[in-house]
Scaffold this active site. Structure first.
Site, mmCIF file in Angstrom:
data_model
loop_
_atom_site.group_PDB
_atom_site.id
_atom_site.type_symbol
_atom_site.label_atom_id
_atom_site.label_comp_id
_atom_site.label_asym_id
_atom_site.label_seq_id
_atom_site.Cartn_x
_atom_site.Cartn_y
_atom_site.Cartn_z
ATOM 1 N N ASP A 346 0.842 -1.186 0.000
ATOM 2 C CA ASP A 346 0.000 0.000 0.000
ATOM 3 C C ASP A 346 0.884 1.246 0.000
ATOM 4 O OD1 ASP A 346 -2.691 1.284 0.461
ATOM 5 O OD2 ASP A 346 -1.658 1.966 2.265
ATOM 6 N N GLU A 376 1.645 0.097 -4.985
ATOM 7 C CA GLU A 376 1.165 1.369 -5.518
ATOM 8 C C GLU A 376 2.326 2.359 -5.603
ATOM 9 O OE1 GLU A 376 -3.317 1.991 -3.975
ATOM 10 O OE2 GLU A 376 -1.827 2.006 -2.390
#
Length: 798
Positions: A346, A376
């Site tokens: 994340d 990400e």
């Protein structure tokens, strides 16, 4: 600037051992905790978990037994306690020089009481399911072979029509043989039938905002508790989430049941990826780090304030040695203890590039060479971190990043009315083409450095996004939600019951519906592009979240996967199943490298709402000689010219069906496509040469330290550039290089990281001109006895 921040930035002791936390045996327990700035630290042993769910022999009060800890080198405090402590709980109590006293759970805790109040002492071997030692990861010959399916544990089973007994729990994944009334597979059997290779689970570590004892328990509850959360609010990084357990009050149950889930998925040939959140914690003062090591674990801005690149008030200082070590230790624990097959990071932009490079290398060398690692490549706000892991930083480093450029080109913006290629916007063809090629001329060195997707848990899901772009939200009566509640008040369940997201769909002609066609076209592009495809759970039967673009704390009425949709929209499921089977059975859609793509993929058209390309000359060793792929984003039909062939063209995918078998042929030089559809054709079967041969390099160093060492290679014809050592064998590092069968020689340089050092001065070459499919080479670094320098390594080829 506050004083704690100054202290955190000063030289601080670090610890390099691998035994922080609790080492349990039936004879003794060894506790180690890193608290370098404390005046003294004590271990506090408890009989209860601190949340009122247990009783003790001497009454309801459990004040704890205090055991003094001894300071060791590296800022570590240690206590060794004789006897069997299984079933007990513990905390650490630190006293600082200013008189402050903090009691906190073990940051390295592997088990906790309900709601994570206290660390728990368990025998991990007692949590292993039957035959756990025989469990192994499904084979993944190459990252390009992965098809990822993103899923939330609770969403999977919470719907009343799921047929699963253990709704919202890990154990729902262990329920085999479930069928709906029409005989369609549900649950884990559905995943197997669909054909995906990896389940990507939203966070399953212990997170903070769910009351594990139940909404009505009133025990251990906090004002911030909700009934549902995605889990991006870390509390205990090394412990499974208790709300997914059938008994959160028993610390061992959640561990055993998560292992059972992994074991069940592995038994179906499905690998498990864990979503990890090492960029921030939910709370600072109540988080896992601040009480024991004030300010060290958190990044600060130039004024000494907590930096907020995560958007939730804090970010972890991953560039600091003990934070980096914590992340590595945590990942290694999950990969080894729980047999996990990959990690998704994340807000990976907030993790420094050195940490990402090192953890990728070390996890593969030491635990599993086939771990899939991606994340990400962005942040949630401004950060003072200079070495962010953004798109492009991953080049040659062995991990992948989400391709948001491709995502936006296909569908448009994430939450609004903005359109993309499949939703009605022209001039997106070039960006779509770039994604189809694995972004190798954009931000990747290799196609397996990009994860291709159109929607994930964040933002509008695919069906709702397409409705929005066509101006149909209001007609579908989708409610307006914020933070899990209706903006204008009312009952969410009633609003969902009143909505009709599928009002346009004629059940007698499902694949003829415009919204269905646009959604199939979107993921059809994803599943036939070079790189790693990624789907959101439920896309395969038109899942809607009723227009909620941020359902992180919305109720089951919004988030639950409605299994009844499989029967309702069965042709859609069959289409997805066919596309996945096509990808998995034909290596032309899974090319391994930049050079292989440049040689094998040729665009035919890229304008006017049409993108088409040719995969030629048995691309990737495919049995099909030439393959044509056409995407038509126009509302109406088009005619498309086909390349010349001495055979007919066989259609395996069109607007009616998708799969691996031809169901009609084209004899002429052109073919007509329906509007908003895709088509895949091949001309004939060929007799391809072997796809490649393998050079296996065994690297031996006298010091045994392989950290950071890699190969820089050229002349492979498939993928030049950095090649990592992926596993250890008999004490030395092993790398595998894929080369074209006709390759006679491959050049290489041994280097440390990005040219920090080289092993030898000259370019070296490996003779692979023979007919062997596997060429083994041993490279030994030899120290010169007199000068202490390095001479050329010895190469032994067999």
């Amino acid at each position: 600037m506050n004083s704690n921040y100054i202290n955190a930035e000063k030289a601080i002791e670090i610890y390099t051992g691998n035994d922080l936390g609790l080492t349990y045996t039936a004879d003794y327990s060894l506790f180690k905790v890193w608290v370098p700035t404390a005046f003294t630290v004590s271990l506090v042993l408890y009989d209860t978990g601190g949340n009122g769910t247990e009783t003790v022999n001497y009454g309801d009060r459990d004040s704890g037994r205090i055991v003094n800890m001894q300071r060791q080198e590296g800022g570590v405090w240690q206590a060794r306690f004789s006897g069997d402590l299984k079933g007990k709980y513990y905390m650490y109590r630190a006293v600082f020089e200013d008189g402050t006293i903090k009691e906190a759970a073990d940051p390295y805790a592997k088990a906790v009481s309900a709601n994570g109040i206290r660390s728990a002492i368990v025998d991990l071997r007692g949590t292993d399911p039957e035959a756990w030692v025989l469990d192994s990861s499904p084979a993944l010959p190459h990252p390009a072979d992965a098809v990822i399916y993103e899923l939330h544990v609770r969403d999977f089973s919470s719907s009343e029509d799921s047929g699963m007994l253990h709704k919202g729990k890990f154990k729902a994944f262990t329920e085999f043989g479930l069928r709906d009334s029409a005989g369609h597979a549900l649950g884990i059997d559905h995943l197997k039938e669909l054909g995906i290779t990896h389940v990507h689970l939203l966070p399953v570590f212990d997170f903070q905002t769910i009351n594990e004892l139940g909404a009505d328990s009133g025990k251990g509850a906090e004002p911030f508790f909700t009934e549902y959360n995605w889990g991006y609010d870390p509390q205990h990084y090394n412990v499974p989430e208790g709300s997914y357990s059938t008994n959160p009050s028993d610390p061992g149950t959640r561990i055993r049941e998560m292992k059972e889930m992994v074991q069940a998925l592995h038994s179906k040939g499905i690998s498990v990826i864990m979503d990890v959140v090492y960029n921030h914690t939910y709370s600072v003062e109540k988080g896992p780090f601040q009480p024991l090591v004030p300010d060290y674990f958190y990044r600060h801005d130039y004024n000494g304030r907590l930096s907020n690149g995560s958007g939730v008030g804090n970010e972890l200082a991953t560039e600091r040695p003990m934070v980096r070590k914590y992340i590595k230790d945590s990942l290694a624990y999950w990969a080894s203890e729980y047999h996990l097959d990959g990690f998704r990071f994340d807000l990976m932009g907030l993790i420094d590039s050195v940490t990402m490079r090192e953890l990728t290398e070390e996890l593969r060398l030491e635990i599993n060479p086939n771990l899939l690692i991606y994340g990400e490549p962005w942040t949630g706000g401004d950060s003072p971190l200079a070495t962010k892991t953004l798109k492009g930083v991953q080049k040659g480093k062995g991990y992948a990043v989400f391709n948001d450029n491709f995502r936006s080109a296909i569908k448009g913006d994430s939450d609004g009315w903005g359109k993309g290629f499949v939703t009605g916007e022209y001039d997106k063809e070039g960006a779509v083409a770039s994604g189809i090629k694995g972004a190798i001329h954009e931000f990747t060195d290799s196609p397996v450095e990009t994860v291709n997707y159109v929607t994930a848990h964040d933002n509008l899901n695919l069906w709702d996004k397409v409705l929005a772009t066509q101006g149909l939200r209001q007609a579908a009566k989708l409610p307006e939600l914020e933070n899990g509640r209706l903006k204008n008040g009312g009952v969410v369940e009633a609003a969902v019951a009143d909505a009709d997201p599928y009002f346009t769909v004629d059940r007698q002609d499902i694949l003829g519906d415009e919204i269905v066609r646009r959604s199939l076209l979107a993921n059809g592009i994803i599943l036939t592009s070079q790189g790693i495809p990624f789907l959101q759970a439920g896309d395969e039967f038109l899942r809607s979240k009723y227009g909620d673009h941020n359902s992180y704390r919305s109720p089951d009425a919004i988030n639950a996967i409605r299994w009844e949709n499989k029967a309702k929209f069965l042709p859609v499921f069959e289409y997805y199943k066919g596309l996945i089977a096509l990808r998995r059975n034909h290596p032309a859609f899974r090319l391994h490298g930049r050079q292989e793509i440049e040689r094998s993929l040729e665009f035919l058209r890229c304008d006017g709402g049409v993108v088409s390309y040719l995969l030629k000359n048995n691309a990737g060793g495919d049995v099909w000689n030439n393959i044509v792929v056409i995407f038509n984003a126009n509302p109406g039909p088009i005619s498309h010219k086909l390349p010349e062939t001495d055979s007919c063209w066989n259609i395996v995918v069109d607007h009616t069906s998708a799969g691996t078998d031809a169901f009609r042929t084209v004899q002429g030089a052109e073919v007509e496509l329906e509007g908003l559809s895709m088509m895949i054709l091949y001309d004939k079967y060929g007799q391809p040469e072997p796809r490649s041969k393998i050079i296996e390099i065994h690297y031996e160093r006298p010091d045994g330290d392989y950290r950071g060492w890699n190969l820089w290679i050229w002349g492979t014809g498939i993928q030049d550039g950095q090649c990592d050592f992926r596993q250890m064998e008999n004490g030395h590092a092993v790398a595998r290089i894929e080369v074209l069968p006709e390759t006679a020689s491959v050049g290489y340089i041994l280097r440390l990281n990005d040219w920090e050092e080289k092993d030898g001065a000259a370019d070296r070459f490996i003779d692979c001109s023979g007919s062997q499919e596997l060429v083994k080479v041993t490279i030994r670094e030899r120290l010169q006895e007199n000068s202490g320098g390095k001479d050329d390594p010895l190469q032994l080829t067999s």
